[in-house]
Motif scaffolding. Structure first.
Motif: not given
Length: 532
Positions: A21, A143, A147-148, A191, A193, A195
């Motif tokens: 990413l 993305w 899964k973010i 998820a 990651l 953020i």
């Protein structure tokens, strides 16, 4: 903050097996045109900087503050940034405090036209029982098959910077507590990651990294200096301001399936070609300024006297209007304004008052701060203000919340009549500390107001309201109070009180005490009586 800055690095290194990413991050943008010195910034060159990495399918993240303050936003109320951020391809953002400079209703009107979501996870509106400005609480973006989880967090001090929202009408939850809860929920939803997109100071981003469980990356705003820090294995990035810097963050997965990060600082330099589409948007708004200046802000019942010979020698209704708006917007006990601020040097006849009129009166982008001044410092400030009378000097004070008289024949520094000085109707206590609203200009000791240069500030300059914006909101609040405009959100701009609003616009009638002359003294009483 100094100990944190010593630890800041512009690169966090790691082994570079596989980039899964790429994130492009920026924050706190106000001016859309380039500046003369490097890095020049500017929206058009910044768009080109973003396009350099287009082939990497980057996730573009913005950490808040774009709708205000700037000279252009005074006219457009930030509408120009809608087109620009949409064209830049932003994918998600967190609300900055300045998104609310023109009120909740106006913000929600603008975000409807933006093609990306705004997040705000830990501030709730007591009217709607939903997040303030209907910010998104959390979401998962898919993305590059990753899964973010995204959330938007702000600090509690952020609430005190909202000039158009009453703090009593919102509910705040601690950002660490919110981050822990949302991280767990996002992980449960798969998820990979998490953020946290934030708009808060370094110390609070560092606390978030130190104490929270489940956050991987913190992309921050609110601070305007560039910096990168790794705390507790969590990357914190702040990307400067004004389209001058861009952070390129690569997320890599090592052989053990662990995520690591690299961060590259990219400056927006003059040699970057300007993006044609963004350049045209910028040109369109700057060329269209004259048309937008015709917007009617309010209708006045009386002629406003902005003549230099009036404002620099006596109390005037224009000075009363502006200082009373300062008082309402900042919730201070007193407001003081050097009359040199008022630049139109003309009578503004009763009737429509336009944006052009306002910017003739207040052409400068003047931040308004609240300082803690002792009664003695306030007394010295008044003495300074009348020290050169009857010369037409810009230091002559226009005030609100203050009542005082002075002897023009007295020796400079000994003209104010002590027994006449009152703050909020009570005799001045020289030992007591008062909350006083004034321009940043005066807090720097300018125009002879050196006594205020050592006063503690209740907020920093980055969170200050702009004087012209205070007036725009004041007029709009009056329309809402009078029923001329509907307030959809329930937040009545947090400025005007129904029962005792100080205003000379058509929303309220007022009676202004005039100057009382005698042989020995000139008594100027800064008092407004309101007939509501």
């Amino acid at each position: 903050m100094d100990e944190y800055l010593l630890s800041l690095e512009t690169n966090v290194t790691c082994n570079k097996p596989e980039v899964v990413l790429t994130i492009l991050h920026f924050n706190d943008v106000y001016e859309i045109e380039a500046r003369p010195e490097e890095p020049v910034g500017g929206a058009a060159r910044f768009a080109t900087a973003l396009k350099v990495f287009q082939s990497l399918n980057p996730l573009v993240v913005f950490s808040g503050d774009c709708l205000s303050p700037s000279l252009l936003s005074t006219v457009t109320k930030g509408k120009h940034m809608v087109d620009i951020l949409n064209k830049l391809g932003v994918h998600c953002a967190v609300y900055g405090n300045h998104e609310f400079d023109f009120g909740v209703d106006h913000l929600e009107e603008q975000t409807k036209n933006m093609i990306f979501p705004w997040f705000l996870s830990n501030v709730y509106d007591r009217f709607t029982h939903e997040t303030l400005g209907h910010g998104m609480v959390s979401s998962i973006l898919v993305w590059n098959s990753l899964k973010i989880g995204i959330m938007g967090l702000v600090e509690e001090d952020w609430l005190d910077t909202l000039g158009t929202v009453d703090k009593n009408n919102i509910h705040y939850t601690d950002y660490v507590e919110t981050a822990d809860r949302l991280s767990a929920e996002l992980r449960d939803k798969g998820a990979d990651l998490v953020i946290a997109v934030t708009h808060m100071r370094w110390r609070n981003d560092i606390r978030l990294a130190s104490e929270s469980n489940g956050v991987d990356i913190i992309l921050g705003g609110h601070d305007h200096e560039y910096g990168v820090l790794e705390v507790n294995g969590i990357l914190i990035v702040k990307s400067g301001s004004e389209f001058r810097y861009l952070s390129k963050i690569d997320v890599v997965k090592d052989q053990d399936g662990m995520f690591k990060y690299t961060c590259e600082k990219r400056a927006t330099m003059r040699d970057l070609e300007e993006d044609a589409e963004i350049k045209q948007i910028v040109k369109g708004y700057t060329d269209n300024m004259q048309h937008m200046l015709g917007e009617v802000l309010c209708h006045t019942d009386v002629t406003l006297d902005g003549r230099c010979a009036t404002v620099r020698r006596a109390e005037c209704n224009l000075g009363n209007l502006i200082t009373n708006a300062m008082l309402e917007a900042t919730h201070a006990e007193a407001a003081i304004l050097n009359s040199g601020t008022l630049r139109s040097d003309r009578l503004h006849p009763a009737g429509p008052l336009t944006m052009h009129d306002l910017l003739q009166i207040l052409p400068l982008k003047d931040p308004v701060l609240v300082v803690e001044a002792t009664g003695q410092q306030l007394y010295e400030g008044l003495e300074n203000g009348v020290s050169i009378y009857p010369d037409l000097d810009g230091r002559f004070p226009q005030v609100s919340g203050i009542q005082f008289g002075f002897d023009p024949n007295g020796k400079p520094g000994h003209r104010v009549i002590a027994k006449t000085v009152k703050v909020q109707g009570k005799s001045l206590d020289r030992d007591r500390k008062y909350a006083v609203a004034m321009k940043e200009f005066l807090t720097k000791g300018k125009d002879g107001y050196t006594m205020f240069s050592s006063c503690p500030h209740r907020q920093d300059i980055e969170n200050a309201q702009i004087l012209s914006t205070i007036l725009i909101n004041h007029f709009e609040s009056g329309q809402i109070v009078r029923g001329m405009k509907r307030c959809k959100s329930g937040h009545r701009m947090g400025l005007i009180k129904v029962s005792s609003s100080p205003s000379v616009s058509g929303e309220h009638s007022c009676l202004i005490h005039s100057i009382i002359h005698s042989d020995k003294e000139s008594l100027i009483q800064y008092v407004l009586l309101f007939i509501v």
